[in-house]
Design a protein around this motif. Structure first.
Motif, PDB file in Angstrom:
ATOM      1  N   ILE A   1       6.018 -14.905   1.677  1.00 28.33           N
ATOM      2  CA  ILE A   1       5.936 -14.093   2.898  1.00 28.33           C
ATOM      3  C   ILE A   1       5.862 -15.048   4.091  1.00 28.33           C
ATOM      4  CG2 ILE A   1       4.617 -12.273   4.081  1.00 28.33           C
ATOM      5  CD1 ILE A   1       3.167 -11.991   1.224  1.00 28.33           C
TER       6      ILE A   1
ATOM      7  N   SER B   1      11.640  -2.794  -0.994  1.00 28.14           N
ATOM      8  CA  SER B   1      10.417  -2.113  -1.405  1.00 28.14           C
ATOM      9  C   SER B   1      10.737  -0.705  -1.898  1.00 28.14           C
ATOM     10  CB  SER B   1       9.437  -2.054  -0.235  1.00 28.14           C
ATOM     11  OG  SER B   1       8.491  -1.042  -0.446  1.00 28.14           O
TER      12      SER B   1
ATOM     13  N   GLY C   1       8.211   1.270  -4.168  1.00 30.93           N
ATOM     14  CA  GLY C   1       6.997   1.015  -3.390  1.00 30.93           C
ATOM     15  C   GLY C   1       6.802   2.056  -2.291  1.00 30.93           C
ATOM     16  N   THR C   2       5.554   2.331  -1.956  1.00 34.82           N
ATOM     17  CA  THR C   2       5.284   3.295  -0.889  1.00 34.82           C
ATOM     18  C   THR C   2       4.935   2.583   0.420  1.00 34.82           C
ATOM     19  OG1 THR C   2       2.932   3.390  -1.416  1.00 34.82           O
ATOM     20  CG2 THR C   2       4.351   4.998  -2.506  1.00 34.82           C
TER      21      THR C   2
ATOM     22  N   GLY D   1       0.277   0.322  -0.655  1.00 32.60           N
ATOM     23  CA  GLY D   1      -0.547  -0.362  -1.656  1.00 32.60           C
ATOM     24  C   GLY D   1      -1.546  -1.346  -1.070  1.00 32.60           C
ATOM     25  N   LEU D   2      -1.080  -2.251  -0.234  1.00 36.09           N
ATOM     26  CA  LEU D   2      -1.985  -3.268   0.296  1.00 36.09           C
ATOM     27  C   LEU D   2      -2.971  -2.695   1.317  1.00 36.09           C
ATOM     28  CD1 LEU D   2       0.173  -6.509   0.668  1.00 36.09           C
ATOM     29  CD2 LEU D   2      -1.592  -5.999  -1.020  1.00 36.09           C
TER      30      LEU D   2
ATOM     31  N   PHE E   1      -2.854 -14.162  -3.589  1.00 34.60           N
ATOM     32  CA  PHE E   1      -3.809 -13.223  -2.997  1.00 34.60           C
ATOM     33  C   PHE E   1      -5.145 -13.438  -3.702  1.00 34.60           C
ATOM     34  CE2 PHE E   1      -1.296 -10.097  -0.512  1.00 34.60           C
ATOM     35  CZ  PHE E   1      -0.019 -10.530  -0.819  1.00 34.60           C
TER      36      PHE E   1
END
Ligand code: ADP
Length: 270
Positions: free
Chosen positions: A196, A216, A221-222, A225-226, A252
């Motif tokens: 990233i 994503s 992916g929505t 999540g993070l 992470f």
């Protein structure tokens, strides 16, 4: 800036002067904009699968269902999009509960090693499908913290799932637990993935923020999540950090206290 000007009168109604009220509404405006953006984002995210479900089911009803190859393909798209809607609504619901503090952690003594094992079991098939090596060395000593085991597992699964998602085939994902000084433990998830950029690291915890929207979405992916992970870590009075290098990979880490500060929670829940 809102400015309000009003005359000040005495009891007989004579003018004694004026009062000027300055009201700084920058923050209010900002909050309103965040809210509007959120509603726009949610609407857009809901609209895409709905359009797809509508389109494909109408095409089927218009006659495509009589061709076997179309029937199967279109039904499978409809089912995937319905699944995406389901995930999105679940994530939104959870996020709103967390943000409004309508949820309570089920605090108990938790064995981190157990949480790690359960999380790995859930994620195994996903790694296998991409031939990604899952590395994990269980801790030798016991690793207990005060936490909510289900929420903790959700945090770890989310991070592992992202690591696998954003790592090309045949890459490596590593999970580790280390002592965090005298305070507690550090759980880290590292990958050899796409990484990233620095400017984006601060934004990935925002609701719906994705570095690559198409990628994503394609992976289901929505974009929430993070945001959920960060809230859950904070509810645990913990911290989350990210280190990343584009093209090399990301790490992470979640820092958890051995014991919660009961005072802190009371203040937060007020
Ligand atoms: P998504 O559903 O899009 O994965 P998340 O909130 O989990 O949403 O993540 C937000 C964004 O952060 C992702 O879209 C991706 O761009 C980036 N991201 C998250 N984890 C990683 C990772 N391990 N490596 C690279 N990028 C990541």
């Amino acid at each position: 800036l809102n400015v309000l000007v009003a005359p000040v009168l005495d009891l007989e109604g004579h003018n004694k002067g004026i009062v000027i009220v300055f009201h700084d509404i920058t923050q209010l405006k900002k909050l309103e904009r965040v809210r509007q953006d959120f509603v726009a984002n949610v609407s857009h995210e809901l609209k895409t699968p709905i359009t797809s479900i509508k389109g494909f089911s109408e095409t089927l009803l218009d006659g495509a269902m009589y061709r076997e190859e179309h029937l199967k393909q279109f039904l499978s798209i409809i089912s995937q999009e319905a699944e995406r809607l389901h995930r999105l609504v679940e994530d939104l619901l959870q996020l709103s509960q967390i943000e409004q503090r309508q949820f309570e952690l089920n605090w108990q003594k938790v064995n981190l090693a157990e949480v790690m094992n359960n999380s790995l079991r859930v994620i195994e098939a996903k790694a296998e499908a991409k031939e990604i090596k899952l590395e994990y060395t269980p801790p030798v000593e016991s690793t207990f913290v005060e936490a909510d085991p289900d929420r903790l597992q959700q945090i770890v699964i989310n991070l592992l799932s992202n690591a696998i998602q954003y790592t090309p085939e045949k890459g490596e994902v590593r999970l580790s637990i280390d002592p965090w000084a005298e305070k507690g433990y550090r759980i880290c998830v590292s990958d050899t993935g796409i990484g990233i950029h620095k400017e984006e690291i601060t934004r990935i915890f925002e609701r719906f923020y994705r570095v690559d929207r198409a990628r994503s979405r394609a992976s289901g992916g929505t974009g929430l999540g993070l945001a959920i992970v960060k809230h859950l870590v904070e509810a645990h009075q913990g911290e989350i950090t990210v280190e990343s290098e584009p093209g090399k990979g990301s790490t992470f880490c979640v820092y958890l206290h051995r014991q919660r500060n009961k005072q802190d929670n009371k203040q937060k829940n007020r």
